[in-house]
Design an enzyme around this catalytic site. Structure first.
Site, PDB file in Angstrom:
ATOM      1  CG  HIS A   1       3.288  -6.377  -2.869  1.00  0.00           C
ATOM      2  ND1 HIS A   1       3.634  -6.034  -3.955  1.00  0.00           N
ATOM      3  CD2 HIS A   1       1.963  -6.661  -3.077  1.00  0.00           C
ATOM      4  CE1 HIS A   1       2.878  -5.772  -4.893  1.00  0.00           C
ATOM      5  NE2 HIS A   1       1.924  -6.489  -4.422  1.00  0.00           N
TER       6      HIS A   1
ATOM      7  CG  HIS B   1      -3.252  -6.078  -3.114  1.00  0.00           C
ATOM      8  ND1 HIS B   1      -3.194  -5.009  -4.083  1.00  0.00           N
ATOM      9  CD2 HIS B   1      -2.221  -6.918  -3.529  1.00  0.00           C
ATOM     10  CE1 HIS B   1      -2.340  -5.205  -5.007  1.00  0.00           C
ATOM     11  NE2 HIS B   1      -1.578  -6.171  -4.699  1.00  0.00           N
ATOM     12  CG  LEU B   2      -4.442  -3.766   4.199  1.00  0.00           C
ATOM     13  CD1 LEU B   2      -4.217  -2.424   5.049  1.00  0.00           C
ATOM     14  CD2 LEU B   2      -4.794  -4.744   5.100  1.00  0.00           C
ATOM     15  NE  ARG B   3      -8.550  -6.915  -3.195  1.00  0.00           N
ATOM     16  CZ  ARG B   3      -7.543  -6.926  -4.098  1.00  0.00           C
ATOM     17  NH1 ARG B   3      -6.824  -5.960  -4.542  1.00  0.00           N
ATOM     18  NH2 ARG B   3      -7.439  -8.101  -4.856  1.00  0.00           N
TER      19      ARG B   3
ATOM     20  CG  ASN C   1      -4.240  -2.781  -6.524  1.00  0.00           C
ATOM     21  OD1 ASN C   1      -4.104  -2.595  -5.371  1.00  0.00           O
ATOM     22  ND2 ASN C   1      -4.579  -3.611  -7.295  1.00  0.00           N
TER      23      ASN C   1
ATOM     24  CE  LYS D   1       2.973  -2.371  -7.753  1.00  0.00           C
ATOM     25  NZ  LYS D   1       2.094  -3.176  -7.220  1.00  0.00           N
TER      26      LYS D   1
ATOM     27  CG  HIS E   1       2.649  -5.400 -11.599  1.00  0.00           C
ATOM     28  ND1 HIS E   1       1.756  -6.163 -11.010  1.00  0.00           N
ATOM     29  CD2 HIS E   1       2.698  -5.880 -12.640  1.00  0.00           C
ATOM     30  CE1 HIS E   1       1.172  -7.064 -11.637  1.00  0.00           C
ATOM     31  NE2 HIS E   1       2.216  -7.304 -12.691  1.00  0.00           N
TER      32      HIS E   1
ATOM     33  CG  HIS F   1       4.479  -9.190  -7.491  1.00  0.00           C
ATOM     34  ND1 HIS F   1       4.747  -8.778  -8.713  1.00  0.00           N
ATOM     35  CD2 HIS F   1       3.348  -8.328  -7.266  1.00  0.00           C
ATOM     36  CE1 HIS F   1       3.951  -7.701  -9.277  1.00  0.00           C
ATOM     37  NE2 HIS F   1       3.054  -7.554  -8.209  1.00  0.00           N
TER      38      HIS F   1
ATOM     39  CG  LEU G   1      -2.001 -11.465 -13.645  1.00  0.00           C
ATOM     40  CD1 LEU G   1      -2.812 -10.190 -14.155  1.00  0.00           C
ATOM     41  CD2 LEU G   1      -1.258 -12.032 -14.845  1.00  0.00           C
TER      42      LEU G   1
ATOM     43  CG  ASP H   1       0.618  -9.471  -5.161  1.00  0.00           C
ATOM     44  OD1 ASP H   1       0.094  -8.623  -4.867  1.00  0.00           O
ATOM     45  OD2 ASP H   1       0.882  -9.944  -6.209  1.00  0.00           O
TER      46      ASP H   1
ATOM     47  CG  HIS I   1     -10.123 -11.185  -6.738  1.00  0.00           C
ATOM     48  ND1 HIS I   1     -10.469  -9.777  -7.282  1.00  0.00           N
ATOM     49  CD2 HIS I   1      -8.754 -11.116  -6.737  1.00  0.00           C
ATOM     50  CE1 HIS I   1      -9.379  -9.275  -7.722  1.00  0.00           C
ATOM     51  NE2 HIS I   1      -8.214 -10.011  -7.269  1.00  0.00           N
TER      52      HIS I   1
ATOM     53  CB  ALA J   1      -5.260 -11.861 -11.395  1.00  0.00           C
TER      54      ALA J   1
HETATM   55  O1  DOR Z   1      -2.640 -11.150  -8.749  1.00  0.00           O
HETATM   56  C1  DOR Z   1      -2.373 -10.074  -8.392  1.00  0.00           C
HETATM   57  N1  DOR Z   1      -3.676  -9.497  -7.724  1.00  0.00           N
HETATM   58  N2  DOR Z   1      -1.732  -9.375  -9.001  1.00  0.00           N
HETATM   59  C2  DOR Z   1      -1.629  -8.163  -8.732  1.00  0.00           C
HETATM   60  O2  DOR Z   1      -0.827  -7.463  -9.276  1.00  0.00           O
HETATM   61  C3  DOR Z   1      -2.952  -7.257  -8.282  1.00  0.00           C
HETATM   62  C4  DOR Z   1      -3.570  -8.244  -7.373  1.00  0.00           C
HETATM   63  C5  DOR Z   1      -4.872  -7.719  -7.185  1.00  0.00           C
HETATM   64  O3  DOR Z   1      -5.150  -6.425  -6.737  1.00  0.00           O
HETATM   65  O4  DOR Z   1      -6.018  -8.572  -7.163  1.00  0.00           O
HETATM   66 ZN    ZN Z   2      -0.051  -6.608  -5.582  1.00  0.00          ZN
END
Ligand code: DOR
Ligand code: ZN
Length: 345
Positions: A14, A16-18, A42, A97, A134, A172, A217, A245, A249, A261
């Site tokens: 799980h 997030h590569l952005r 996302n 997802k 999620h 998560h 989150l 996860d 940011h 988050a």
């Molecule tokens: O804390 C989180 N950040 N939870 C998520 O489900 C998404 C993630 C994000 O993409 O920033």
């Molecule tokens: Zn996630």
């Protein structure tokens, strides 16, 4: 005392590569730690179609790292049955997802009626394409600490009963109720465990001053939940496997009146998990958790390359430089006791 571990290179189930500039930054950190990762969809423009997933896949591959992205689709009410079939046939897409609309970062295009997705779950079951969830309700009236528990009661039980052969990853997990639900479910239901949910509880977020870098989150819960999650991770039960996860940011966007988050752990993730397992006398459980159980669940071959971890103190940097900006890594400034090292020649 074990001072060295040589293990198959882990998978992050799980991540997030952005996108844009951030993609290269995250990939560089990730490729050192992981052979493969389940890549979350996302993005600002969510990855809702096979074509978009292919473009994203190509963008990731264009960096040339020895790293295999395992793509996912973002479930919307517009997803068609044909697209699910195409996803299965694509061979690059490994799951779909489900974000309840409004539940987290870039989830506004998510699902507003889970019941109306049942025809899509049917197709996913038919094509053996996992549903990644999620698992929180996004109803703003529901207390944020109860959102996962209520999601289980309201939706998850029903989904798993209706579709007993559908493979479901409860992502998560953050509560004892989630651990218990996964334990009581069939072999088709598994969960990912993040380092923050295994290590921290809500005191680490809210006591002695607010700690925005521990805000993610689902939000961290009470200590009893943390303990249940930690136990599930080190238990050797194949239903629980590694998924960081990791979700970067900018520091400025986390240290803000309305902070984002997400915890950025990709740079030192496997070292942090090694520390967690070691501190709980469970180092022997680490390899399966990080490179076997997830691969088994997703029906993937095991990685053949190895990494070496050695017991060596390492202070996690307070800030990472990114493009003239800053990103604060998970456990910034803290010392962990394991480090990835060169393989012996
Ligand atoms: O804390 C989180 N950040 N939870 C998520 O489900 C998404 C993630 C994000 O993409 O920033
Ligand atoms: Zn996630």
């Amino acid at each position: 005392m074990t001072n060295e571990l040589i293990i198959n290179k882990p998978d992050d189930m799980h991540l997030h590569l952005r996108e844009g500039e951030l993609l290269g930054f995250v990939l560089k950190d990730t490729a050192k730690q992981f052979a493969r990762a389940i890549v979350m969809p996302n993005l600002k423009l969510p990855v809702t179609t096979v074509n978009l997933a292919r473009n994203y896949y190509d963008a990731i591959k264009s960096f040339g790292y020895d790293f295999q992205p395992l793509m996912t689709l973002y479930l919307t009410s517009e997803l068609s049955k044909e697209e699910i079939k195409r996803a299965k046939e694509s061979e690059i897409i490994h799951g779909i997802k489900l974000y309840p609309a409004g539940v987290t970062t870039n989830s506004k295009d998510g699902i507003t009626s889970i019941d109306s997705c049942f025809n899509l779950f049917e197709e996913m079951q038919k094509y053996n394409l996992p549903l990644l969830i999620h698992g929180e309700v996004s109803d703003s009236k529901v207390d944020i600490f109860d959102r996962e528990k209520i999601f289980i009661e309201k939706y998850l039980i029903k989904i798993c009963q209706h579709f007993p052969s559908l493979r479901v990853v409860f992502e998560h997990i953050s509560t004892k109720e989630a651990v218990d639900f996964v334990l009581e479910s069939s072999v088709n239901v598994a969960a990912t465990i993040t380092p923050q949910h295994a290590m921290l509880n809500r005191n680490d977020l809210l006591s002695g001053g607010i700690k925005p870098h521990n805000y993610c989150l689902p939000v961290l819960k009470r200590e009893k939940h943390q303990k249940a999650i930690l136990q599930s991770a080190i238990s050797g039960n194949p239903k629980f496997f590694l998924g960081t996860d990791s979700a970067p940011h900018l520091t400025s966007q986390k240290e803000s009146a309305c902070g984002c988050a997400g915890v950025y752990s990709a740079k030192t993730a496997i070292e942090i998990y090694a520390d967690i397992f070691d501190q709980n006398d469970a180092l022997d459980m680490l390899p399966n958790f990080c490179n076997k159980f997830g691969a088994d669940f997703y029906s993937l071959p095991y990685n053949q390359t190895k990494i070496r971890l050695e017991r060596k103190d390492y202070e996690i940097p307070r800030q990472l430089e990114f493009n003239g900006d800053k990103i604060t890594p998970f456990l910034a400034g803290q010392t962990i006791h394991w480090q990835i090292a060169e393989m012996p020649h």
